[in-house]
Design an enzyme around this catalytic site. Structure first.
Site, short mmCIF file in Angstrom:
data_model
loop_
_atom_site.label_atom_id
_atom_site.label_comp_id
_atom_site.label_asym_id
_atom_site.label_seq_id
_atom_site.Cartn_x
_atom_site.Cartn_y
_atom_site.Cartn_z
N ASP A 197 0.84 -1.19 0.00
CA ASP A 197 0.00 0.00 0.00
C ASP A 197 0.88 1.25 0.00
OD1 ASP A 197 -2.45 1.34 0.11
OD2 ASP A 197 -3.25 -0.05 1.60
N TRP A 214 -3.20 3.16 -5.91
CA TRP A 214 -4.49 3.73 -6.33
C TRP A 214 -4.43 4.51 -7.65
CZ3 TRP A 214 -2.24 6.42 -1.99
CH2 TRP A 214 -2.20 5.63 -0.84
N GLY A 215 -3.73 3.96 -8.63
CA GLY A 215 -3.71 4.60 -9.94
C GLY A 215 -2.93 5.89 -10.01
N ASP A 235 -10.11 3.20 -3.49
CA ASP A 235 -10.78 2.00 -3.00
C ASP A 235 -12.21 1.88 -3.52
OD1 ASP A 235 -8.48 1.74 -1.61
OD2 ASP A 235 -9.40 1.71 0.38
C1 GLA Z 1 -5.97 1.18 1.46
C2 GLA Z 1 -6.06 0.16 0.35
C3 GLA Z 1 -7.14 -0.84 0.66
C4 GLA Z 1 -6.86 -1.51 1.99
C5 GLA Z 1 -6.69 -0.47 3.09
C6 GLA Z 1 -6.15 -1.07 4.36
O1 GLA Z 1 -7.09 1.98 1.52
O2 GLA Z 1 -6.30 0.79 -0.89
O3 GLA Z 1 -7.24 -1.80 -0.36
O4 GLA Z 1 -5.69 -2.29 1.87
O5 GLA Z 1 -5.76 0.54 2.70
O6 GLA Z 1 -6.01 -0.10 5.36
#
Ligand code: GLA
Length: 636
Positions: A192, A258-259, A279
């Site tokens: 992440d 996230w892109g 997300d």
């Molecule tokens: C981010 C990621 C999610 C998840 C959460 C966990 O938001 O994009 O997919 O892994 O963190 O905290």
């Protein structure tokens, strides 16, 4: 000189005699004769399995995870390919300061408590392996993880001093990767990016929770404020630590930024999959948002490297057992996009209606087809989309998607499938197995939010070959000509479920606008050269290079080239080049905006890698110069 006589003179006088400009070796447009995406052992098809996040957030524990694992095995889902069992955020306790070793929260993972020894996930991973499954773990590229910013009421946040709570990879890449893969035996890691995003110096979060401030490398709202090389560099370090820790290549790296940071262009070099958006939430319009962030990127995904619009939310909210139309649509869309299929639901209590969705073998087979060709949008509108995916059997999968609120008729033509309009086409509905034969076209009435998904067979339009836009998995966009990454405006802007309607609305800022597209221009127009439209081809900017695998041994490459009518740069001229295994085979004269499409043909007999390059001749304008490789095809 005609193309044929040009080729004849090439053969007669040798390639060097052609007055080809010489470019520096480092030029991204130089043909290399190589397929430059790493040939990865794992994730040759999109990873499948289960992830704890959408089901439990940080309230994950061993019973829940192993319960899911047991259901995967007992229900037969694991046999269908659902083998990765991935723990997400919430598993850690602290980073021990004496030696930097991470400690597991054994209160929720009791098997990790090993008497008289350090906590270890080895027994847990062994258990999953013993069930024929694979084990996935989660971390962050920075010092701190996402839950430490967004799940502040969680009982499972890392504990202790500022340094003890720094559970992310920052400063510990080799140590942590070694621990996860060599010592504990994990097979998959999601990395992440909150640690380089939300812990800004002076922010209330950092102050109130005494975190070490980290100047953000990612600004989700502004590409120009995101440090693309720095973000990529950090993920590349993880990738090389993983390669070192796993010399057998048996690992999966899931990039979760996230892109952002233009991961669209480098994700395939670094990892096995990369998130294309923020997300997912269990709401219809957010699902559209995530879908749109990946649906125009077919040319960027291929075996070993996948667009990831996020884990499935089937079973929750708009996709729960009371909304089976939406749940099925979500599944069919992810399947045809070659998205990883990661269930995220408490499987111990899954109703049969949901099990039947994940367990639809025909739809899973579409996703797992070994060709690895992501579905391509064959018909585009805001209300209705038709997405067609080439299967390695020569058949197609097709999804008819009613995004709107009213029931609508969707006409599917043989041309959408790149099948002959005069020969019969067979359609098999993958939900109810019903057959619909047709010739030319057929019309379905599609409910609001419904996706009809079929397997289709028919006579190919191109009887002796394959269009490049049919085989995105065999096309690598080595350089797409994008000079400054721009946000993609075609992503559905859902009403924000976090901030309600405060502020002025969230504008998705995912880079991708202007990247190469199958059967569309980089700016999402229909392909058109000199007033002539094309349904088939590759749209890209000039100063670009595509690598094409010719594993089936085709002998000819044929296309019609030109500056696309949608170009904003109407001044500069472009020359088109075709290479085989690094050698120039043919090139066009320089062409200008408004010129008729020019045929370009090359003998590719025995060539494994065909490269096609579009180069601007002495550029004078900085506007995007859009070109089209119309009907580009490999032929017998
Ligand atoms: C981010 C990621 C999610 C998840 C959460 C966990 O938001 O994009 O997919 O892994 O963190 O905290």
């Amino acid at each position: 000189m005609s193309v044929r006589s040009l080729l004849a003179s090439v053969a007669a006088i040798g390639l060097l005699a052609l007055s080809v400009p010489v470019y520096a070796e480092t030029d991204a447009l130089t043909a290399t004769g190589k397929w430059s995406v790493p040939e990865r052992k794992q994730a040759r098809t999109p990873p499948m399995g289960w992830n704890s996040w959408n089901a439990f957030r940080t309230e994950v524990d061993e019973a829940k995870v192993l319960g899911a694992a047991r259901v995967l095995v007992d229900s037969g889902l694991s046999k269908l390919g659902y083998t990765y069992v991935n723990i997400d955020d919430g598993w850690w306790l602290k980073r021990r300061q004496s030696d930097g070793r991470l400690e597991i929260r054994t209160a929720i993972f009791p098997s990790a408590k090993v008497k008289g020894k350090d906590s270890s996930f080895r027994p847990y991973a062994d258990k999953l392996h013993g069930m024929g499954l694979k084990a996935g773990i989660y971390t962050d590229i920075g010092r701190n993880a996402c839950s430490q910013a967004y799940d502040l009421h969680s009982p499972n946040l890392p504990e202790g001093t500022t340094a003890e709570r720094e559970v992310g990879l920052y400063g510990h890449v080799d140590q942590d990767i070694g621990l996860y893969f060599k010592e504990w035996g994990f097979d998959y890691i999601k990395v992440d990016a909150c640690g380089i995003n939300v812990y800004a110096p002076g922010s209330p979060l950092v102050r109130e929770h005494a975190y070490t401030p980290v100047p953000p490398l990612i600004d989700q709202a502004a590409i120009s404020r995101t440090d693309i090389p720095a973000v990529r560099g950090m993920y590349d370090k993880v990738a090389s630590a993983l390669a070192t820790a796993n010399p057998d290549g048996d690992y999966v790296l899931s990039i979760c930024n996230w892109g952002t940071a233009d991961v669209r262009t480098w994700g395939k070099q670094t990892g096995h999959m990369w998130r294309t958006s923020g997300d997912i939430t269990p709401t219809w319009t957010r699902m559209l948002h995530n879908f749109d962030s990946a649906s125009t990127r077919a040319l960027y995904a291929k075996p070993g490297a996948w667009n990831d619009p996020d884990i499935l939310f089937i079973g929750h909210g708009d996709f729960d057992a009371n909304h089976l139309t939406e749940a099925r649509s979500h599944f069919a869309l992810w399947a045809i996009l070659n998205a990883p299929l990661l269930i995220s639901y408490d499987l111990r209590q899954a109703p049969q209606s949901l099990m039947d969705i994940w367990g639809n073998a025909g739809i899973v087979a579409v996703n797992q087809d070994k060709g690895g060709h992501q579905g391509v949008i064959a018909y585009a509108s805001d209300d209705v989309q038709i997405i067609v995916k080439t299967l390695s059997t020569g058949r197609k999968a097709v999804a008819l998607f009613n995004r709107g609120l009213a029931k609508t008729d969707i006409t599917l033509t043989a041309a959408h499938l790149k099948f002959s309009g005069t020969a019969p086409v067979q359609l098999k509905n993958l939900w109810d197995q019903s057959a619909t034969p047709f010739t030319g076209e057929t019309t379905f009435s599609v409910e609001p939010r419904q996706v009809l998904i079929f397997e289709a067979s028919g006579e190919r339009l191109l009887t002796d070959g394959v269009y490049l836009s049919e085989i995105p998995g065999d096309v690598n966009v080595a350089a797409d000509g994008v000079v400054s990454p721009e946000p993609d405006p075609v992503v559905h802007r859902m009403r924000n479920s976090w901030g309600q309607t405060r502020g002025s609305g969230e504008r998705p800022a995912y880079t991708g606008w202007g990247g190469a597209q199958a059967d569309a221009t980089p700016y999402d127009q229909a392909l058109r050269i000199g007033g002539q439209g094309f349904d088939t081809g590759i749209g890209i900017q000039s100063d670009s290079r595509l690598e094409v695998r010719n594993s089936a041994g085709y002998t000819r490459f044929e296309t019609l080239v030109g500056v696309d009518d949608s170009t904003r740069n109407t001044k500069d001229r472009v020359r088109f080049y075709v290479y085989g295994d690094g050698q120039l085979l043919t090139r066009s004269e320089p062409v200008a905006f408004g010129d008729a499409p020019r045929p370009l043909k090359a003998d590719i007999t025995g060539r494994l890698i065909v490269e096609v390059v579009a180069r601007t001749e002495s550029r004078s304008s900085d506007r995007p110069l859009v070109v089209t490789w119309a009907e580009a095809a490999l032929r017998k």
